[in-house]
Write an enzyme that holds these catalytic residues in place. Structure first.
Site, PDB file in Angstrom:
ATOM      1  N   ARG A  37     -59.735 -25.951   8.368  1.00  0.00           N
ATOM      2  CA  ARG A  37     -58.271 -26.635   8.090  1.00  0.00           C
ATOM      3  C   ARG A  37     -58.104 -27.533   9.728  1.00  0.00           C
ATOM      4  O   ARG A  37     -58.697 -27.212  10.649  1.00  0.00           O
ATOM      5  CB  ARG A  37     -57.059 -25.619   8.152  1.00  0.00           C
ATOM      6  CG  ARG A  37     -57.030 -24.873   6.750  1.00  0.00           C
ATOM      7  CD  ARG A  37     -56.217 -24.010   6.684  1.00  0.00           C
ATOM      8  NE  ARG A  37     -56.172 -23.368   5.342  1.00  0.00           N
ATOM      9  CZ  ARG A  37     -56.499 -22.368   5.227  1.00  0.00           C
ATOM     10  NH1 ARG A  37     -57.277 -21.467   6.133  1.00  0.00           N
ATOM     11  NH2 ARG A  37     -56.530 -21.648   4.068  1.00  0.00           N
ATOM     12  N   LYS A  48     -54.355 -19.356   8.761  1.00  0.00           N
ATOM     13  CA  LYS A  48     -53.065 -19.771   7.835  1.00  0.00           C
ATOM     14  C   LYS A  48     -52.754 -18.283   7.180  1.00  0.00           C
ATOM     15  O   LYS A  48     -51.637 -17.850   7.076  1.00  0.00           O
ATOM     16  CB  LYS A  48     -53.243 -20.496   6.691  1.00  0.00           C
ATOM     17  CG  LYS A  48     -52.229 -20.859   5.497  1.00  0.00           C
ATOM     18  CD  LYS A  48     -52.700 -21.939   4.861  1.00  0.00           C
ATOM     19  CE  LYS A  48     -51.503 -22.063   3.568  1.00  0.00           C
ATOM     20  NZ  LYS A  48     -51.941 -23.118   2.602  1.00  0.00           N
ATOM     21  N   HIS A  54     -57.813 -33.178   5.468  1.00  0.00           N
ATOM     22  CA  HIS A  54     -57.703 -32.188   4.578  1.00  0.00           C
ATOM     23  C   HIS A  54     -58.681 -32.020   3.329  1.00  0.00           C
ATOM     24  O   HIS A  54     -59.128 -31.009   2.760  1.00  0.00           O
ATOM     25  CB  HIS A  54     -56.378 -31.579   4.249  1.00  0.00           C
ATOM     26  CG  HIS A  54     -56.209 -30.174   3.893  1.00  0.00           C
ATOM     27  ND1 HIS A  54     -56.108 -29.236   4.696  1.00  0.00           N
ATOM     28  CD2 HIS A  54     -56.167 -29.665   2.481  1.00  0.00           C
ATOM     29  CE1 HIS A  54     -55.756 -27.979   4.317  1.00  0.00           C
ATOM     30  NE2 HIS A  54     -55.945 -28.266   2.980  1.00  0.00           N
ATOM     31  N   ARG A  71     -62.171 -30.053   2.868  1.00  0.00           N
ATOM     32  CA  ARG A  71     -62.254 -28.877   2.232  1.00  0.00           C
ATOM     33  C   ARG A  71     -62.406 -29.101   0.544  1.00  0.00           C
ATOM     34  O   ARG A  71     -63.407 -28.300  -0.066  1.00  0.00           O
ATOM     35  CB  ARG A  71     -60.963 -27.983   2.395  1.00  0.00           C
ATOM     36  CG  ARG A  71     -60.961 -27.667   3.935  1.00  0.00           C
ATOM     37  CD  ARG A  71     -59.374 -27.229   4.125  1.00  0.00           C
ATOM     38  NE  ARG A  71     -58.970 -25.751   3.589  1.00  0.00           N
ATOM     39  CZ  ARG A  71     -59.637 -24.636   3.909  1.00  0.00           C
ATOM     40  NH1 ARG A  71     -60.547 -24.646   4.954  1.00  0.00           N
ATOM     41  NH2 ARG A  71     -59.038 -23.631   3.216  1.00  0.00           N
ATOM     42  N   HIS A  78     -59.524 -18.562   1.980  1.00  0.00           N
ATOM     43  CA  HIS A  78     -58.449 -18.483   1.058  1.00  0.00           C
ATOM     44  C   HIS A  78     -57.975 -17.078   0.921  1.00  0.00           C
ATOM     45  O   HIS A  78     -58.667 -16.210   1.362  1.00  0.00           O
ATOM     46  CB  HIS A  78     -58.878 -19.081  -0.311  1.00  0.00           C
ATOM     47  CG  HIS A  78     -59.021 -20.523  -0.288  1.00  0.00           C
ATOM     48  ND1 HIS A  78     -59.379 -21.290  -1.328  1.00  0.00           N
ATOM     49  CD2 HIS A  78     -58.386 -21.372   0.511  1.00  0.00           C
ATOM     50  CE1 HIS A  78     -59.592 -22.553  -1.188  1.00  0.00           C
ATOM     51  NE2 HIS A  78     -58.719 -22.739  -0.114  1.00  0.00           N
ATOM     52  N   TYR A 123     -59.352  -6.800   3.876  1.00  0.00           N
ATOM     53  CA  TYR A 123     -60.128  -8.405   4.298  1.00  0.00           C
ATOM     54  C   TYR A 123     -61.162  -7.938   4.975  1.00  0.00           C
ATOM     55  O   TYR A 123     -61.040  -7.334   6.070  1.00  0.00           O
ATOM     56  CB  TYR A 123     -59.150  -9.053   4.811  1.00  0.00           C
ATOM     57  CG  TYR A 123     -59.741 -10.674   5.066  1.00  0.00           C
ATOM     58  CD1 TYR A 123     -60.351 -10.836   6.385  1.00  0.00           C
ATOM     59  CD2 TYR A 123     -59.260 -11.539   4.391  1.00  0.00           C
ATOM     60  CE1 TYR A 123     -61.052 -12.175   6.454  1.00  0.00           C
ATOM     61  CE2 TYR A 123     -59.766 -12.817   4.412  1.00  0.00           C
ATOM     62  CZ  TYR A 123     -60.518 -13.103   5.610  1.00  0.00           C
ATOM     63  OH  TYR A 123     -61.070 -14.365   5.688  1.00  0.00           O
TER      64      TYR A 123
END
Length: 403
Positions: free
Chosen positions: A241, A268, A334, A337, A360, A370
């Site tokens: 990003r 993010k 952007h 991506r 994501h 994660y």
């Protein structure tokens, strides 16, 4: 005999207090000082009590009788009118202290630990500009759906439908927080779902292979800062990003091991992220070190060295190159991506690998744990093959080979 206004006005102060009765324990006390005070004498559990209603003429005869009726009703329930008045004053004080703005500020403080600094500024700025001036000083219990509808329609009318939707969502969250902390009884913003037309989502346009070649050729001829050129090439190679690249610090990079570790607070999804670096990316970074290696940031702001490159720098460069702005394809920074995602899928890479490298959100709650290094072997190979593909697309055809 019941009191009249004429009798009250004509009664003059005497050396001792004068008592003018109205009935049912209500009377007016005329003091030697000239003050005229309403009093209600009553009994609870055979004990006589006195309730001070207020001063005449601030409280008229009719108002005194109305207050007297309320007080008598409380006495019948065994409640002292003075205690009830204290409770009402306390409730009013709490309501005045718990204004919409006060509760909203508290909500922001509680929730913002999981937000990015940009998102917090966005919440504070829009609430401060569009909501607080209209209902910020009202007790939160007094803010209605009608208040909020007027606010979000005002925002929508200026062409900011997305902001209107966000304001409704944030207001709803603030009210839910107020309900949970016993400062509101319901969420009036919930009734406004659907009141604002949701604008059609504009997906980021990816570059086709031919456009990548055009982009790289335009970049070679770009007359701006070399650091901006490197930033645009790096964002194509890494497809992070824009904020993650602009705010990057040299301490996050291990060029010898070709790895960039982005900390959770800049991501993010608020999870740390690893970016394997291709050989081409490492070469660019080593060149960039000769420009900014002595500073903390890869891309410091030239006007404000303590800040990083501004959010508009990359898009302004794309605009000058003809890829963004009026009469262009409308490609923004952007969009790199989307470009990588599209072409990597065409190259046959598994979507799980691509999505993990794009950082994501994990939508499968069963796999909510994660792992930032998940699929790392495949990701390293993919990032190198991606850089090699870009080189191949941009390479000049050999003599005798059709272009």
């Amino acid at each position: 005999m019941p009191l009249t206004d004429a009798r009250i006005r004509s009664t003059k102060p005497e050396a001792k207090p004068v008592k003018l009765t109205d009935g049912g324990g209500l009377y007016l006390e005329v003091r030697p000082s000239g003050k005229k005070l309403w009093r209600y004498r009553y009994r609870i559990v055979d004990k006589e009590n006195l309730f001070a209603i207020g001063e005449y003429p601030e409280i008229s005869l009719a108002e005194a009788r109305s207050e007297h009726d309320k007080a008598r009703g409380l006495v019948k329930q065994g409640l002292h009118p003075s205690h009830n008045r204290q409770a009402e004053r306390l409730t009013t004080q709490m309501a005045n202290a718990n204004t919409f703005e006060a509760v909203a500020t508290e909500w922001i403080s509680k929730k913002s630990g999981r937000w990015t600094p940009y998102y917090r500024r966005q919440v504070e700025n829009f609430l401060g500009a569009d909501v607080f001036p209209y209902v910020g000083k009202l007790p939160i219990r007094n803010v209605t759906a009608a208040h909020l509808l007027e606010i979000i329609r005002r925002i929508e009318d200026r062409g900011a439908s997305t902001v209107a939707l966000l304001v409704r969502q944030w207001s709803s969250a603030i009210f839910r927080y107020a309900v949970a902390t016993l400062r509101a009884d319901s969420d009036p913003a919930a009734a406004l779902r659907g009141a604002i037309h949701r604008p059609k989502v504009k997906h980021r346009k990816p570059l086709a292979k031919g456009q990548i070649k055009e982009f790289m050729a335009a970049l070679e001829n770009y007359g701006g800062y070399r650091t901006t050129v490197i930033a645009l090439r790096l964002i194509l190679l890494t497809f992070v990003r824009t904020g993650e690249l602009r705010k990057a610090l040299w301490g996050e990079f291990d060029l010898d091991n070709a790895e960039w570790r982005i900390p959770a607070e800049r991501m993010k999804m608020r999870e740390p992220h690893i970016v394997p670096l291709s050989k081409q990316a490492v070469i660019l970074l080593r060149e960039l070190q000769t420009y900014t290696g002595g500073r903390g940031m890869l891309f410091p702001n030239y006007r404000r060295p303590k800040d990083c490159m501004t959010p508009t720098t990359l898009n302004r460069a794309l605009e000058r190159m003809g890829f963004n702005g009026k009469d262009s394809m409308g490609f923004s920074a952007h969009g790199f991506r989307a470009t990588a995602s599209t072409l990597l899928n065409e190259m046959g890479y598994r979507s799980d690998v691509i999505e993990r490298q794009l950082a994501h959100a994990e939508r499968d709650k069963v796999r909510a744990s994660y792992n930032q290094a998940e699929y790392m072997v495949e990701r390293k190979a993919m990032m190198q093959e991606w850089a090699d593909l870009i080189d191949l697309i941009c390479s000049k055809p050999k003599a005798g080979t059709p272009a």
